[in-house]
Motif scaffolding. Structure first.
Motif, PDB file in Angstrom:
ATOM      1  N   CYS A 150      99.169  39.803  23.318  1.00 23.96           N
ATOM      2  CA  CYS A 150     100.468  39.406  22.743  1.00 23.96           C
ATOM      3  C   CYS A 150     101.430  40.573  22.580  1.00 23.96           C
ATOM      4  CB  CYS A 150     100.267  38.692  21.411  1.00 23.96           C
ATOM      5  SG  CYS A 150      99.825  39.797  20.062  1.00 23.96           S
ATOM      6  N   CYS A 205      93.157  42.061  17.339  1.00 20.75           N
ATOM      7  CA  CYS A 205      94.566  41.788  17.027  1.00 20.75           C
ATOM      8  C   CYS A 205      94.620  40.816  15.854  1.00 20.75           C
ATOM      9  CB  CYS A 205      95.268  41.191  18.245  1.00 20.75           C
ATOM     10  SG  CYS A 205      96.967  40.713  17.889  1.00 20.75           S
ATOM     11  N   CYS A 248      98.151  45.200  21.449  1.00 18.30           N
ATOM     12  CA  CYS A 248      97.320  44.080  21.880  1.00 18.30           C
ATOM     13  C   CYS A 248      97.647  43.739  23.337  1.00 18.30           C
ATOM     14  CB  CYS A 248      97.580  42.871  20.988  1.00 18.30           C
ATOM     15  SG  CYS A 248      96.832  41.365  21.628  1.00 18.30           S
ATOM     16  N   CYS A 294      96.897  37.428  17.229  1.00 20.35           N
ATOM     17  CA  CYS A 294      96.379  36.393  18.141  1.00 20.35           C
ATOM     18  C   CYS A 294      94.846  36.433  18.249  1.00 20.35           C
ATOM     19  CB  CYS A 294      97.035  36.513  19.509  1.00 20.35           C
ATOM     20  SG  CYS A 294      96.480  37.917  20.483  1.00 20.35           S
TER      21      CYS A 294
HETATM   22 ZN    ZN Z   1      97.582  39.885  19.986  1.00 19.75          ZN
END
Ligand code: ZN
Length: 324
Positions: free
Chosen positions: A246, A260, A243, A263
């Protein structure tokens, strides 16, 4: 490669993140948290990143010389079958100036008698390789390299640039000896100009551009088997699309995008970084089956579509994709 005469700038080779640092950056997020020596690997990456930032700071100052000089950053040449690296080479009208970037925090003391460098950061003292000896050694190697190419009688003056302006430089012994070769990055261009003026009086003019191009032609990208050095096997590298927000591995593919689960970030092309990591760390090519495994997708035609649109070239004979 960047070469412009139009704007009177002659920077033949720009500084970029080294292959070795790129490998560290790609490896660390792909190791399980309890991987043996992970901390050591992270320390090595941090050290290299600090070095790179220092080199960037020195590059900034040196590039002011590009109006009159030819400049190459991050040079790696071979002499007598062995590679040697020079952070920066400035070729002026009358000489060559190899410039090494050094990034130390705190106070450094050059001991000119015992030829040692000691750094104090308030807590403890640490010894380092003596940069003046290193610079002299590089001068010697560069001289041999030039001689092998019939470029003789060229003045070479090695310099050491301390990249952090906050570093306090002290000398134990001969101050002049150090002042000739070592300075904070901002002072290096002035030292080059002054020394070049001295050379003008006694030495013949050289063709800076010709020498710069000869160096560029044989300049290699320095590489190292980072995985082997730390005992990392290809099977230790965790697959998955990371991702971009994050850093979590394992984005899921759906509706033409990567999502993701932590997040909820959506990305259209997060797979490009994963493919680049694969090519950098595992093998310089990737086939459909490996792409499915590494990107964590279970559709052959999707993997094919992704590979097709990733800017790679198809090697029909081996049914695999590689960098163009
Ligand atoms: Zn993420």
């Amino acid at each position: 490669m960047l070469a412009k005469r139009g704007g009177c700038k002659m920077i033949l080779r720009k500084l970029k993140k080294s292959l070795v640092l790129q490998k560290y950056d790609a490896i660390i997020p792909r190791l399980r948290l309890n991987f043996p020596h992970l901390q050591e690997i992270e320390r090595e990456q941090a050290l290299r990143l600090k070095g790179y930032k220092g080199e960037k700071a020195v590059e900034y100052h040196l590039d002011f010389l590009a109006v009159d000089a030819t400049i190459l950053h991050d040079v790696c040449l071979t002499v007598m079958g062995k590679q040697f690296q020079i952070d920066n080479i400035v070729v002026t009208s009358h000489g060559i100036f190899p410039v090494e970037s050094k990034n130390y925090s705190g106070t450094i003391t050059f001991d000119t008698v015992l030829k040692q460098l000691i750094r104090e950061n308030g807590m403890k003292e640490t010894g380092y390789d003596y940069p003046v000896t290193q610079a002299e050694l590089q001068k010697f190697k560069l001289q041999m390299w030039l001689q092998e190419r019939n470029l003789q009688n060229i003045q070479i003056h090695p310099l050491v640039a301390i990249s952090d302006p906050g570093t306090i430089i002290k000398v134990k012994g001969e101050k002049c000896e150090i002042a000739k070769a070592v300075a904070h990055g901002a002072h290096i261009p002035g030292m080059v100009i002054q020394k070049n003026n001295d050379y003008k009086e006694k030495h013949a003019k050289i063709s800076a551009e010709k020498i710069g191009r000869a160096i560029l032609k044989e300049c290699k990208e320095f590489d190292m088997d980072v995985m082997a050095n730390h005992g990392i096997k290809a099977t230790d590298i965790l697959p998955g699309v990371q991702c971009p927000a994050c850093g979590r591995l394992g984005m899921k593919r759906g509706y033409g995008k990567w999502a993701c689960e932590r997040c909820f970030t959506l990305s259209k092309n997060a797979h490009l970084k994963a493919i680049a990591d694969y090519l950098l760390l595992i093998k310089p090519w990737i086939n459909n089956k490996e792409a499915m495994r590494f990107l964590n997708i279970n559709c052959k035609s999707l993997a094919n579509r992704i590979l097709k649109s990733s800017g790679l070239s198809y090697e029909k004979e081996f049914k695999r994709w590689a960098k163009k």
